[in-house]
Design an enzyme around this catalytic site. Sequence first.
Site, PDB file in Angstrom:
ATOM      1  N   GLU A   1     -11.013  20.716  -0.617  1.00 31.68           N
ATOM      2  CA  GLU A   1      -9.452  19.855   0.604  1.00 31.68           C
ATOM      3  C   GLU A   1      -8.649  20.331  -0.268  1.00 31.68           C
ATOM      4  O   GLU A   1      -7.728  19.234  -0.715  1.00 31.68           O
ATOM      5  CB  GLU A   1      -9.562  18.230   0.555  1.00 31.68           C
TER       6      GLU A   1
ATOM      7  N   HIS B   1      -7.859  -3.978  -0.298  1.00 33.45           N
ATOM      8  CA  HIS B   1      -8.340  -3.440  -1.522  1.00 33.45           C
ATOM      9  C   HIS B   1      -7.703  -4.624  -2.062  1.00 33.45           C
ATOM     10  O   HIS B   1      -7.434  -5.233  -2.712  1.00 33.45           O
ATOM     11  CB  HIS B   1      -7.216  -2.348  -1.816  1.00 33.45           C
TER      12      HIS B   1
ATOM     13  N   ARG C   1      -0.254   2.996  -4.485  1.00 34.26           N
ATOM     14  CA  ARG C   1      -0.130   3.215  -5.279  1.00 34.26           C
ATOM     15  C   ARG C   1       1.717   3.107  -5.748  1.00 34.26           C
ATOM     16  O   ARG C   1       2.444   2.198  -5.792  1.00 34.26           O
ATOM     17  CB  ARG C   1      -0.344   3.674  -6.817  1.00 34.26           C
TER      18      ARG C   1
ATOM     19  N   ASP D   1      -7.884  14.649  -5.227  1.00 29.59           N
ATOM     20  CA  ASP D   1      -6.316  14.716  -6.348  1.00 29.59           C
ATOM     21  C   ASP D   1      -6.403  13.515  -6.909  1.00 29.59           C
ATOM     22  O   ASP D   1      -5.394  12.954  -7.462  1.00 29.59           O
ATOM     23  CB  ASP D   1      -4.914  14.508  -4.698  1.00 29.59           C
TER      24      ASP D   1
ATOM     25  N   HIS E   1      -3.269   0.673   0.524  1.00 31.37           N
ATOM     26  CA  HIS E   1      -3.422   0.186  -1.004  1.00 31.37           C
ATOM     27  C   HIS E   1      -2.580   1.478  -1.800  1.00 31.37           C
ATOM     28  O   HIS E   1      -2.546   1.053  -3.167  1.00 31.37           O
ATOM     29  CB  HIS E   1      -4.940   0.449  -1.290  1.00 31.37           C
TER      30      HIS E   1
ATOM     31  N   GLU F   1      -0.785  11.685  -7.830  1.00 31.17           N
ATOM     32  CA  GLU F   1      -2.166  12.656  -6.886  1.00 31.17           C
ATOM     33  C   GLU F   1      -1.211  14.091  -7.080  1.00 31.17           C
ATOM     34  O   GLU F   1      -2.182  14.947  -6.543  1.00 31.17           O
ATOM     35  CB  GLU F   1      -2.915  11.953  -5.633  1.00 31.17           C
TER      36      GLU F   1
HETATM   37  N1  UDP Z   1     -13.029   3.324   3.833  1.00 30.78           N
HETATM   38  C1  UDP Z   1     -13.915   2.594   3.383  1.00 30.78           C
HETATM   39  N2  UDP Z   1     -13.472   1.347   3.581  1.00 30.78           N
HETATM   40  C2  UDP Z   1     -12.725   0.548   3.555  1.00 30.78           C
HETATM   41  C3  UDP Z   1     -11.833   1.270   3.666  1.00 30.78           C
HETATM   42  C4  UDP Z   1     -11.734   2.606   3.957  1.00 30.78           C
HETATM   43  O1  UDP Z   1     -15.280   2.797   4.335  1.00 30.78           O
HETATM   44  O2  UDP Z   1     -12.057  -0.418   3.498  1.00 30.78           O
HETATM   45  C5  UDP Z   1     -13.176   5.080   3.822  1.00 30.78           C
HETATM   46  C6  UDP Z   1     -12.521   6.022   4.674  1.00 30.78           C
HETATM   47  O3  UDP Z   1     -12.673   5.588   6.086  1.00 30.78           O
HETATM   48  C7  UDP Z   1     -12.306   6.753   4.273  1.00 30.78           C
HETATM   49  C8  UDP Z   1     -11.906   6.841   2.693  1.00 30.78           C
HETATM   50  O4  UDP Z   1     -12.318   5.454   2.731  1.00 30.78           O
HETATM   51  O5  UDP Z   1     -13.434   7.133   4.613  1.00 30.78           O
HETATM   52  C9  UDP Z   1     -10.616   6.176   2.890  1.00 30.78           C
HETATM   53  O6  UDP Z   1     -10.534   6.046   1.363  1.00 30.78           O
HETATM   54  P1  UDP Z   1      -8.590   5.139   0.893  1.00 30.78           P
HETATM   55  O7  UDP Z   1      -7.916   5.157   1.953  1.00 30.78           O
HETATM   56  O8  UDP Z   1      -9.761   4.574  -0.487  1.00 30.78           O
HETATM   57  O9  UDP Z   1      -8.772   6.737  -0.208  1.00 30.78           O
HETATM   58  P2  UDP Z   1      -7.472   7.939   0.730  1.00 30.78           P
HETATM   59  O10 UDP Z   1      -8.040   8.659   1.924  1.00 30.78           O
HETATM   60  O11 UDP Z   1      -5.888   7.841   0.635  1.00 30.78           O
HETATM   61  O12 UDP Z   1      -7.285   8.558  -0.894  1.00 30.78           O
END
Ligand code: UDP
Length: 378
Positions: free
Chosen positions: A122, A247, A216, A100, A214, A136
């Site tokens: 997804e 982050h 927004r 997204d 993290h 998103e």
């Molecule tokens: N993740 C990582 N290191 C971190 C934080 C998250 O590798 O320090 C991984 C986590 O396991 C997941 C993905 O990043 O697979 C999630 O990313 P994020 O939380 O940045 O974004 P979202 O899923 O909310 O779009």
Amino acid sequence: MKRMKTIAFILGTRPEIIKLAPVILELRKYNKDYNVIICNTEQQKELSNQTLSYFGLNADYNLDCMRENQSLSSVQARILTSLDKVYCENNIDATIVQGDTMTVLCGALTSFYHKIPVFHVEAGLRSYDIYEPFPEEVMRQMTSRVADLHFAPTVVNKDALLKEGISKDKIHVVGNTVIDALTCLSDDVIEESRKFYVQNNINIDDKLVLITAHRRENHGERIDRIISAIEYLAEKYQDHSFVIPVHPNPNVHDKIHTRLGKFLNIHLLKPLEYPNLVYLMKNAKLILTDSGGIQEEAPTFACPTLVMRYETERKEGVEAGVSMLVGADYKKIIHESENILSSNKEQTRLKAQNPYGDGKSSERIERIIREYFNKKVY
Ligand code: UDP
């Protein structure tokens, strides 16, 4: 297949890479059938390149699209313009995007402008609130308008797409590839992660709390309230370790470091390499997060998750009782955390299976793509 197909993966953020890497690796097993192009918009420059390397992957294109203090419109314009060149230079048969983000929408649009089919991994997650997550939710919805194959993780996602008038032949429930990625980790990699925490003097035991924030929509006052709740918990549960991979976004990074840096039982880390994050999820007693990916991964390790959001497009976890929405609500975060932290780890482990996937999603996706091309008349 009649001839080799060139498939462009347009990606740019860490979660997109984690979730697309298993699909790329699966397609690359059939190197007579697929020519894979990896195009990184570098929407998260450092994180995306670090994560690709962990899976042994390299981008064929690095577009370096981000600038400081840019507006959403300006980054969109830059990504679209850069992608257009990639599409003019290559004879692409299909585009694969995941999730997204701005990268997803731009990848889908550019592909559409070139009349090249878009496959959306997804697909069908919806909060139906256009401002949560912002922007998103709308990017995912708009991507559904142009996609030709929709890979829905769950039946709930499929139903959402059906309700929006998308033909059922184009929707495939395949599970979430994030679970496939978890199974890519070898014992050696896990052992390296164990050493990482020993070297950094972080005690990994039954009193470990993992926290990530993290998004927004949690910037501003909301992150202040989240930090206040963490302060309270760290004071009350001094025998617990709170690990926060912070982050790099300055809206959260600076406040977290200023207010939480002084606590001895809070460990503020740089964003973790994916295996090191998985190691924490595997060992955590509780996870507090606003991350989408972590909501999906945590149930694989039977770890209860409090989701610091008011809406989620991942309701299956809430329905299965493996996660709970606590918003950025000071009292709620504290109350629900206390319920878990005041008990032994064993007592709070989840019983339900992970509703998001079984680790075989990429194989299913490859088979469906193959069938798609076999059916097409040229
Ligand atoms: N993740 C990582 N290191 C971190 C934080 C998250 O590798 O320090 C991984 C986590 O396991 C997941 C993905 O990043 O697979 C999630 O990313 P994020 O939380 O940045 O974004 P979202 O899923 O909310 O779009």
